[in-house]
Design a protein around this motif. Sequence first.
Motif, PDB file in Angstrom:
ATOM      1  N   LEU A 208       0.851  -1.187   0.000  1.00 24.91           N
ATOM      2  CA  LEU A 208       0.000   0.000   0.000  1.00 24.91           C
ATOM      3  C   LEU A 208       0.888   1.240   0.000  1.00 24.91           C
ATOM      4  O   LEU A 208       1.413   1.650   1.039  1.00 24.91           O
ATOM      5  N   CYS A 209       1.077   1.808  -1.167  1.00 23.20           N
ATOM      6  CA  CYS A 209       1.951   2.971  -1.314  1.00 23.20           C
ATOM      7  C   CYS A 209       1.584   3.685  -2.606  1.00 23.20           C
ATOM      8  O   CYS A 209       0.833   3.157  -3.445  1.00 23.20           O
ATOM      9  N   VAL A 234     -10.948  -6.281  -2.934  1.00 20.83           N
ATOM     10  CA  VAL A 234     -10.074  -6.607  -1.808  1.00 20.83           C
ATOM     11  C   VAL A 234      -8.671  -6.089  -2.115  1.00 20.83           C
ATOM     12  O   VAL A 234      -8.100  -6.385  -3.171  1.00 20.83           O
ATOM     13  N   LEU A 235      -8.137  -5.292  -1.183  1.00 21.01           N
ATOM     14  CA  LEU A 235      -6.756  -4.836  -1.267  1.00 21.01           C
ATOM     15  C   LEU A 235      -5.918  -5.707  -0.336  1.00 21.01           C
ATOM     16  O   LEU A 235      -6.098  -5.688   0.883  1.00 21.01           O
ATOM     17  N   VAL A 236      -5.015  -6.472  -0.921  1.00 16.09           N
ATOM     18  CA  VAL A 236      -4.161  -7.390  -0.173  1.00 16.09           C
ATOM     19  C   VAL A 236      -2.776  -6.767  -0.058  1.00 16.09           C
ATOM     20  O   VAL A 236      -2.119  -6.510  -1.068  1.00 16.09           O
ATOM     21  N   GLY A 237      -2.333  -6.524   1.163  1.00 16.88           N
ATOM     22  CA  GLY A 237      -1.036  -5.918   1.377  1.00 16.88           C
ATOM     23  C   GLY A 237      -1.119  -4.850   2.444  1.00 16.88           C
ATOM     24  O   GLY A 237      -2.201  -4.460   2.893  1.00 16.88           O
ATOM     25  N   ASP A 238       0.049  -4.364   2.847  1.00 22.53           N
ATOM     26  CA  ASP A 238       0.122  -3.304   3.838  1.00 22.53           C
ATOM     27  C   ASP A 238       1.233  -2.360   3.420  1.00 22.53           C
ATOM     28  O   ASP A 238       1.980  -2.642   2.474  1.00 22.53           O
ATOM     29  N   PRO A 240       2.957   2.046   3.896  1.00 22.78           N
ATOM     30  CA  PRO A 240       2.830   3.397   4.446  1.00 22.78           C
ATOM     31  C   PRO A 240       1.595   4.145   3.990  1.00 22.78           C
ATOM     32  O   PRO A 240       1.210   5.130   4.620  1.00 22.78           O
ATOM     33  N   GLY A 241       0.954   3.704   2.917  1.00 20.65           N
ATOM     34  CA  GLY A 241      -0.232   4.400   2.430  1.00 20.65           C
ATOM     35  C   GLY A 241      -1.527   3.954   3.070  1.00 20.65           C
ATOM     36  O   GLY A 241      -2.595   4.486   2.733  1.00 20.65           O
ATOM     37  N   ARG A 242      -1.464   3.025   4.005  1.00 26.54           N
ATOM     38  CA  ARG A 242      -2.686   2.441   4.574  1.00 26.54           C
ATOM     39  C   ARG A 242      -3.598   3.487   5.199  1.00 26.54           C
ATOM     40  O   ARG A 242      -4.815   3.490   4.972  1.00 26.54           O
ATOM     41  N   GLU A 243      -3.050   4.408   5.962  1.00 20.71           N
ATOM     42  CA  GLU A 243      -3.886   5.369   6.684  1.00 20.71           C
ATOM     43  C   GLU A 243      -4.543   6.390   5.755  1.00 20.71           C
ATOM     44  O   GLU A 243      -5.563   6.978   6.100  1.00 20.71           O
ATOM     45  N   ARG A 244      -3.968   6.588   4.596  1.00 22.00           N
ATOM     46  CA  ARG A 244      -4.518   7.582   3.659  1.00 22.00           C
ATOM     47  C   ARG A 244      -5.579   6.998   2.732  1.00 22.00           C
ATOM     48  O   ARG A 244      -6.254   7.746   2.016  1.00 22.00           O
ATOM     49  N   LEU A 245      -5.681   5.691   2.704  1.00 22.18           N
ATOM     50  CA  LEU A 245      -6.620   5.054   1.791  1.00 22.18           C
ATOM     51  C   LEU A 245      -7.952   4.833   2.488  1.00 22.18           C
ATOM     52  O   LEU A 245      -8.014   4.289   3.596  1.00 22.18           O
ATOM     53  N   ARG A 246      -8.998   5.250   1.831  1.00 14.58           N
ATOM     54  CA  ARG A 246     -10.343   5.045   2.349  1.00 14.58           C
ATOM     55  C   ARG A 246     -11.195   4.485   1.219  1.00 14.58           C
ATOM     56  O   ARG A 246     -11.107   4.925   0.074  1.00 14.58           O
ATOM     57  N   GLY A 247     -12.027   3.511   1.550  1.00 13.92           N
ATOM     58  CA  GLY A 247     -12.864   2.915   0.522  1.00 13.92           C
ATOM     59  C   GLY A 247     -14.285   2.751   0.989  1.00 13.92           C
ATOM     60  O   GLY A 247     -14.561   2.766   2.200  1.00 13.92           O
ATOM     61  N   PRO A 248     -15.226   2.581   0.059  1.00 14.54           N
ATOM     62  CA  PRO A 248     -16.624   2.352   0.435  1.00 14.54           C
ATOM     63  C   PRO A 248     -16.795   0.971   1.046  1.00 14.54           C
ATOM     64  O   PRO A 248     -15.852   0.189   1.179  1.00 14.54           O
ATOM     65  N   GLN A 249     -18.015   0.671   1.402  1.00 11.61           N
ATOM     66  CA  GLN A 249     -18.315  -0.580   2.109  1.00 11.61           C
ATOM     67  C   GLN A 249     -17.917  -1.809   1.298  1.00 11.61           C
ATOM     68  O   GLN A 249     -17.605  -2.856   1.866  1.00 11.61           O
TER      69      GLN A 249
END
Length: 388
Positions: A208-209, A234-238, A240-249
């Motif tokens: 996630l970057c 489904v986003l598989v991985g982790d 530094p961008g994790r906190e900035r990513l937001r997705g719908p339900q």
Amino acid sequence: MHQSATDPRPRVLHLTQSVEGGVARVVADLTRAQLAVGLRVTVACPDSGLSALLRRLGADVRHWHATRAPGPSLVGEVRRLARLLDDVRPDLVHAHSAKAGLAGRIAVRGSVPTVFQPHAWSFEAVTGPTAALALTWERFGARWAHRTVCVSEAERLRGLRAGIDARWAVVPNGIDTGRFRPAAGAVRASLGTDVDPAAPLVVCVARLCRQKGQDVLLAAWPAVTRRVPGARLVLVGDGPGRERLRGPQQVLFAGAVADPVPWYQAADLVVLPSRWEGMALAPLEAMACGRAVVTTDVDGARESLPPALVPHCLVPPEDPAALADAVTALLLDPRLRASLGHRGREHVLAAHDVRHAAEAMADVYRALLGTGIAAPAAPTEYRESIHS
């Protein structure tokens, strides 16, 4: 060259700061292949899941503390590498990606045959003055690499256009096609998610970057679900961008996983919306699993796909509308998806088997060492993997 009086086999020292994702998988695959043909392999990297895996494979693993980004810590990192070089006395150094490529070439300065493998250029990952500094370094540092190994011809040409005067080789990425293969049966239920087994499922496997462009995919997703109600992402991985990513339900963040293979096998479609690459592993892994893919037209993408897939599977980078159109078209056409997945699997078997990559890298080493290196044997079935 520094060869032991009692053991004439060449010793290869791999340097990597990256201990997850694609670079780590390349290092692990090369280590496995090189140990199998009798090379003495040492890997210097931070303590991690990668270092544990390499020890299980039988490599000599040395701890190298290094941060991901260049900065004041570089001086200490280079000194630690210099001491390690004196201790290991390698016949060849293979530095992977930007940070190890920077520190490694400074520490070695051409004193032993050196291979640098950028795995995508450092100056593409940054902007402004930092990008200019990275490009200046790549131009200067090329003199200390006996070979600069690119994973695609497009990556090599980008380096040439940027003014990097290097001694080039191109070794396309390879995939363990015994491990990455179509599922023998249903796998979605085994993933422990609340995804409806009948729902159209799109999977993105990547760190996630910013490079991997998950934000572009999330921007495209509402347009997909308007046309394909019930579709799940489904986003598989982790990363530094994790906190900035937001997705719908309809979006599930699965986090880092020990083995991405079941996610590829469970997907109806695999997407990688990268902003830049050298040659991404995820589309190759997905095709090896018989999955159709959508990826962005960045370096290495066209070379990784068979021609028949290009019109359906390539979209411009940073274009949510084009990405949504391509994803929607394939979700609505299961017969086309199946055909593309079958053709993709055949292509990876023919052109991107990990044994081809290992043998091509062995050719690079032979040219530099002037010594015989056996060809890699067929890999045994192997289940361990690096976190995505």
